[in-house]
Design an enzyme around this catalytic site. Structure first.
Site, PDB file in Angstrom:
ATOM      1  N   GLY A   1      -4.492  -4.257   8.127  1.00 33.96           N
ATOM      2  CA  GLY A   1      -5.372  -3.160   8.499  1.00 33.96           C
ATOM      3  C   GLY A   1      -6.191  -3.400   9.750  1.00 33.96           C
ATOM      4  O   GLY A   1      -6.453  -2.472  10.521  1.00 33.96           O
TER       5      GLY A   1
ATOM      6  N   GLY B   1       0.190  -2.355   6.240  1.00 35.08           N
ATOM      7  CA  GLY B   1       0.223  -3.635   6.928  1.00 35.08           C
ATOM      8  C   GLY B   1      -1.172  -4.181   7.159  1.00 35.08           C
ATOM      9  O   GLY B   1      -2.116  -3.801   6.457  1.00 35.08           O
TER      10      GLY B   1
ATOM     11  N   THR C   1       0.815  -1.211   0.000  1.00 33.95           N
ATOM     12  CA  THR C   1       0.000   0.000   0.000  1.00 33.95           C
ATOM     13  C   THR C   1       0.852   1.266   0.000  1.00 33.95           C
ATOM     14  O   THR C   1       1.841   1.324   0.725  1.00 33.95           O
ATOM     15  CB  THR C   1      -0.834  -0.020   1.290  1.00 33.95           C
ATOM     16  OG1 THR C   1      -1.683  -1.150   1.209  1.00 33.95           O
ATOM     17  CG2 THR C   1      -1.641   1.232   1.482  1.00 33.95           C
TER      18      THR C   1
ATOM     19  N   ARG D   1     -14.688  -6.934   2.589  1.00 32.93           N
ATOM     20  CA  ARG D   1     -13.725  -6.603   3.648  1.00 32.93           C
ATOM     21  C   ARG D   1     -13.113  -5.210   3.388  1.00 32.93           C
ATOM     22  O   ARG D   1     -12.711  -4.887   2.291  1.00 32.93           O
ATOM     23  CB  ARG D   1     -12.617  -7.659   3.694  1.00 32.93           C
ATOM     24  CG  ARG D   1     -11.533  -7.395   4.755  1.00 32.93           C
ATOM     25  CD  ARG D   1     -10.337  -6.666   4.196  1.00 32.93           C
ATOM     26  NE  ARG D   1      -9.279  -6.490   5.207  1.00 32.93           N
ATOM     27  CZ  ARG D   1      -8.214  -5.700   5.030  1.00 32.93           C
ATOM     28  NH1 ARG D   1      -8.067  -5.033   3.917  1.00 32.93           N
ATOM     29  NH2 ARG D   1      -7.318  -5.579   5.970  1.00 32.93           N
ATOM     30  N   VAL D   2     -13.033  -4.417   4.439  1.00 37.50           N
ATOM     31  CA  VAL D   2     -12.401  -3.103   4.343  1.00 37.50           C
ATOM     32  C   VAL D   2     -11.309  -3.039   5.402  1.00 37.50           C
ATOM     33  O   VAL D   2     -11.513  -3.470   6.547  1.00 37.50           O
ATOM     34  CB  VAL D   2     -13.446  -1.984   4.592  1.00 37.50           C
ATOM     35  CG1 VAL D   2     -12.768  -0.620   4.647  1.00 37.50           C
ATOM     36  CG2 VAL D   2     -14.519  -2.002   3.507  1.00 37.50           C
ATOM     37  N   GLY D   3     -10.152  -2.530   5.005  1.00 38.75           N
ATOM     38  CA  GLY D   3      -9.047  -2.431   5.964  1.00 38.75           C
ATOM     39  C   GLY D   3      -8.953  -1.047   6.574  1.00 38.75           C
ATOM     40  O   GLY D   3      -9.938  -0.316   6.676  1.00 38.75           O
ATOM     41  N   ASP D   4      -7.757  -0.693   6.958  1.00 37.94           N
ATOM     42  CA  ASP D   4      -7.524   0.607   7.616  1.00 37.94           C
ATOM     43  C   ASP D   4      -7.364   1.754   6.624  1.00 37.94           C
ATOM     44  O   ASP D   4      -7.589   2.913   6.962  1.00 37.94           O
ATOM     45  CB  ASP D   4      -6.235   0.525   8.441  1.00 37.94           C
ATOM     46  CG  ASP D   4      -5.022   0.218   7.559  1.00 37.94           C
ATOM     47  OD1 ASP D   4      -5.132  -0.691   6.707  1.00 37.94           O
ATOM     48  OD2 ASP D   4      -3.990   0.884   7.705  1.00 37.94           O
TER      49      ASP D   4
HETATM   50  C1  SD4 Z   1      -5.170  -3.231   4.323  1.00 37.66           C
HETATM   51  N1  SD4 Z   1      -3.428  -1.847   5.146  1.00 37.66           N
HETATM   52  O1  SD4 Z   1      -6.068  -3.311   3.496  1.00 37.66           O
HETATM   53  C2  SD4 Z   1      -3.946  -2.437   3.967  1.00 37.66           C
HETATM   54  C3  SD4 Z   1      -2.996  -3.361   3.258  1.00 37.66           C
HETATM   55  C4  SD4 Z   1      -1.603  -2.928   3.331  1.00 37.66           C
HETATM   56  O2  SD4 Z   1       0.540  -3.336   3.222  1.00 37.66           O
HETATM   57  O3  SD4 Z   1      -1.237  -1.873   3.774  1.00 37.66           O
HETATM   58  N2  SD4 Z   1      -0.698  -3.712   2.983  1.00 37.66           N
HETATM   59  O4  SD4 Z   1      -5.225  -3.788   5.405  1.00 37.66           O
END
Ligand code: SD4
Length: 329
Positions: free
Chosen positions: A242, A240, A188, A216-219
């Protein structure tokens, strides 16, 4: 003394970023904002090793663009690159084969915009900016976000490339669902910039975890988790797993720790500590990394594991900085 002035004065005396013209003028302790902000050089940082993106952002700043323009156009470089398989075009799909993008952007006034699970649009970050600027909302999701993008003039694009399609077909043979976080590289992109006026903005964009559950939704599109900017203090972006960033509202935490007096480096370390020190934390099996920048142009980066890096463009030169990390032997 007003609190705002106090923060600025103490930061100046610590970092010595006052230009010689200010020192020579024997200016009393009350602070002249116009003089001081001119003494801060434009600066761009981003997660991982994306020198083309920081160079683009720097070019925007050099041409008189502001921090918001810089971070938007900087991360667009990765969104348009089909070989970056975690962002935009060529991002890996969810477990149903759909590429869904998450992105957010935040400006110096604390205004922000975000899109989640956006399909068929390359530049999710630009849609997020339009949400911020042209709607009364902060966040648009899924089909609503896509409809808004078309109405705003974005064109429909198939984001699945031959390469990601092939990988997906391969994955389907076993289709074990386990969120896999790339601990080594290329992930990311989150970017922070200070422009010539000393104003800070940030952007974050991703296709999220490969083969994630649909929906799914991350950070990354969550203001305060994947990104937070407070133009009085600084900014932070995360990368990372999320879920772990969201549970600690990581980027907001880093900025608040800087407000309390921590350096960007100390703040990133404390935010990682919050994750790894949780009862029964499974941190050995996932990566989280933060980069942060304060109002004086001081930067920090810290991750759980080795191989996280930050790209920094100061004075027009890109530098890849290996981040310190928690799991040192
Ligand atoms: C997520 N943080 O969707 C993002 C993925 C990511 O390094 O940053 N990967 O969780």
């Amino acid at each position: 003394m007003q609190r705002r002035k106090f923060i600025k004065n103490s930061a100046l005396s610590i970092t010595g970023i006052v230009s010689s013209s200010i020192i020579a003028s024997n200016r009393p302790s009350t602070f002249d904002e116009n003089l001081t902000i001119k003494s801060i050089k434009p600066l761009v940082v981003c997660t991982w090793n994306f020198p083309n993106a920081t160079s683009k952002a720097r070019e925007v700043l050099n041409n008189g663009g502001n921090a918001l323009d810089a971070v938007e156009q900087g991360v667009m470089i990765e969104e348009a690159d089909p070989t970056n398989e975690t962002v935009g075009l060529g991002g890996r799909p969810d477990r149903d084969g759909n590429v869904t993008l998450d992105a957010c952007i935040m400006n110096k006034e604390g205004k922000c915009g975000s899109v989640v699970a956006l399909q068929n649009i390359v530049h999710a970050i630009s849609v997020a900016r339009k949400v911020m600027e042209n709607t009364p909302h902060v966040m648009l999701a899924g089909r609503g976000a896509e409809k808004f993008a078309y109405e705003s003039g974005f064109k429909k694009t198939n984001l699945l490339t031959e390469s990601t399609k092939k990988q997906y077909e391969e994955w389907k043979k076993t289709s074990n669902y386990k969120p896999i976080i790339n601990i080594e590289n290329h992930d990311t992109i989150g970017m922070l910039a200070i422009d010539i006026n000393g104003d800070i903005a940030g952007a974050c964009t991703t296709s999220g975890l490969a083969y994630k559950m649909a929906g799914r939704v991350g950070d990354s599109p969550i203001i305060g988790s994947g990104l937070f900017i407070d133009n009085e203090i600084g900014g932070c972006v995360a990368t990372g797993l999320g879920e772990e960033v969201v549970k600690t509202v990581g980027s907001f935490l880093v900025v608040e720790l800087m407000r309390q007096g921590k350096t960007p480096q100390e703040a990133c370390e404390e935010a990682i500590n919050r994750i790894v020190n949780k009862p029964n934390s499974d941190y050995k099996n996932f990566q989280v990394g933060y980069i942060a920048l304060n109002k004086q142009g001081v930067t920090g980066a810290y991750a759980i594991h080795q191989y996280f890096s930050m790209t920094k463009n100061q004075d027009g030169i890109n530098e890849s900085i290996q981040s310190d990390y928690f799991t040192k032997p």
